[in-house]
Design a protein around this motif. Sequence first.
Motif, PDB file in Angstrom:
ATOM      1  N   PRO A  10       0.558  -1.671  -0.281  1.00  0.00           N
ATOM      2  CA  PRO A  10       0.436   0.117  -0.273  1.00  0.00           C
ATOM      3  C   PRO A  10       0.942   1.030   0.629  1.00  0.00           C
ATOM      4  O   PRO A  10       0.720   2.665  -0.991  1.00  0.00           O
ATOM      5  N   GLU A  11       2.105   1.412   0.458  1.00  0.00           N
ATOM      6  CA  GLU A  11       2.655   2.596   0.759  1.00  0.00           C
ATOM      7  C   GLU A  11       3.521   2.961  -0.117  1.00  0.00           C
ATOM      8  O   GLU A  11       3.523   3.498  -1.165  1.00  0.00           O
ATOM      9  N   GLN A  12       3.949   1.620  -1.111  1.00  0.00           N
ATOM     10  CA  GLN A  12       3.895   2.079  -2.505  1.00  0.00           C
ATOM     11  C   GLN A  12       3.854   2.202  -3.988  1.00  0.00           C
ATOM     12  O   GLN A  12       3.803   3.347  -4.421  1.00  0.00           O
ATOM     13  N   LEU A  13       1.837   1.661  -3.346  1.00  0.00           N
ATOM     14  CA  LEU A  13       0.936   1.882  -4.054  1.00  0.00           C
ATOM     15  C   LEU A  13       1.159   3.825  -4.053  1.00  0.00           C
ATOM     16  O   LEU A  13       1.157   4.691  -5.441  1.00  0.00           O
ATOM     17  N   GLN A  14       0.508   4.014  -3.079  1.00  0.00           N
ATOM     18  CA  GLN A  14       0.473   5.566  -2.701  1.00  0.00           C
ATOM     19  C   GLN A  14       1.882   6.350  -3.021  1.00  0.00           C
ATOM     20  O   GLN A  14       1.031   7.449  -3.668  1.00  0.00           O
ATOM     21  N   ALA A  15       2.631   6.065  -2.824  1.00  0.00           N
ATOM     22  CA  ALA A  15       4.023   6.797  -3.337  1.00  0.00           C
ATOM     23  C   ALA A  15       3.989   7.047  -4.396  1.00  0.00           C
ATOM     24  O   ALA A  15       4.079   8.671  -5.127  1.00  0.00           O
ATOM     25  N   MET A  16       2.974   5.759  -5.747  1.00  0.00           N
ATOM     26  CA  MET A  16       3.823   5.797  -6.899  1.00  0.00           C
ATOM     27  C   MET A  16       2.659   6.524  -7.151  1.00  0.00           C
ATOM     28  O   MET A  16       2.816   7.726  -8.207  1.00  0.00           O
ATOM     29  N   LEU A  17       1.194   6.365  -6.843  1.00  0.00           N
ATOM     30  CA  LEU A  17       0.298   7.140  -7.655  1.00  0.00           C
ATOM     31  C   LEU A  17       0.654   8.577  -6.609  1.00  0.00           C
ATOM     32  O   LEU A  17      -0.058   9.264  -8.181  1.00  0.00           O
ATOM     33  N   ALA A  18       0.896   9.228  -5.554  1.00  0.00           N
ATOM     34  CA  ALA A  18       1.397  10.556  -5.511  1.00  0.00           C
ATOM     35  C   ALA A  18       2.821  11.069  -6.338  1.00  0.00           C
ATOM     36  O   ALA A  18       2.116  12.740  -7.222  1.00  0.00           O
ATOM     37  N   ALA A  19       3.697  10.553  -6.560  1.00  0.00           N
ATOM     38  CA  ALA A  19       4.260  11.678  -7.879  1.00  0.00           C
ATOM     39  C   ALA A  19       3.719  11.016  -9.334  1.00  0.00           C
ATOM     40  O   ALA A  19       4.284  12.198  -9.848  1.00  0.00           O
ATOM     41  N   VAL A  20       2.960  10.600  -9.922  1.00  0.00           N
ATOM     42  CA  VAL A  20       1.814  10.868 -11.409  1.00  0.00           C
ATOM     43  C   VAL A  20       0.853  11.801 -10.955  1.00  0.00           C
ATOM     44  O   VAL A  20       1.534  12.471 -12.351  1.00  0.00           O
TER      45      VAL A  20
END
Length: 397
Positions: A190-200
Amino acid sequence: MSINLSNKLQVAQRVHAIEPFRVMEMVKAAGDMRRGGIDVISMSVGEPDFTAPDVVAHAAMEAIKGGVTQYTDSLGLRELREAIAGHYAKVHGLDIDPRRIVVTAGASAGLLLACAALIGEGDEVLMPDPCYPCNRHFVSSFGGKPVLVPAAAEDRYQLTAAHVAATWSERTRGVLVASPSNPTGTSMTPEQLQAMLAAVRARGGFAIIDEIYQGLSYDHQPVSALALDENVITVNSFSKYFSMTGWRLGWLVVPDCLAPTFEKLAQNLFICAPTVAQQAALACFTPEALATYEERRREFQRRRDYLVPALVDLGFEVPVMPDGAFYVYADISKLAHPQAQDSTAFCWSVLKEAHVAIVPGDDFGFAAPARHVRFSYATKQERIEEALARLRAFLGR
């Protein structure tokens, strides 16, 4: 632009950007061997050995008998969209308006609609390497440029925020990822997904998240990207968890503002998803069917828990435990075998000599494909055990 063939027919240039699907080439070769009387064990294709439960098959037959076979709304049956929304509420605690759900002719049709809606000529789309090979061809089909970003085992073979920051260019429009992934069976945390989505999101891009294997998660409760960002587009399917591969039925969840765009595209490109399959899928959400699906999920987990240690014992390396889907992405480079540096040659030898069908890494990208093979454990336990015995003999272990 098109290419002349024998001065008779012309094939569009885009066709030449699409490579053969090598998994299916392996499937064809295995089929030829079976027709020749050879017992081949398939650990190649990503198709559950389970089929639709009786309650689902019965619903399809009743629809046919009752003549409920006409076109549906292009977005799908209202009742089915409501049932899917109810499933999100039950499993993920999410309140999804059914008008945001687009029922499609399989997840592939959903991905095609998403690419048609979002990708223009020359637009770049980031995706991890390795990944499902058709994803990059969906992007190419609409004039986009897939950019495969090498993703290491320490990243769970997934795209990260750091990858996005390092690779994003002025031509980049968004990302396309799968969690759990084919071929690795690994999910984004979840942390990896959230950080990736924030970057996009910080770069004004789109995110298409393929969640078709989320129902087959084993070590944790899956987190849908919809819980982290209301502007993502998620793709799902009745093929894997719901065991309806040939029924060709999937769905999208899209931002509310894009629902009219997807409806217009669906009207023109597909008219609607198969009506009988939609009627049958309503029964997928009954208590009887869901109990069956959960038992099947536990069976896939038992197979994983047997297969991975057995492969490691044979000398394969599995640096990340797959936590979903029904795949193991294994490194063959340290095997004591003359073809251990060439996964394609290795897989063909395994097929011809051990009569076990597995898939080479070159289907899934360009990051060390010669070192990797993919095993599918979507086959019966006794066949998995027999396949391992044959591999043991093949490897001289």
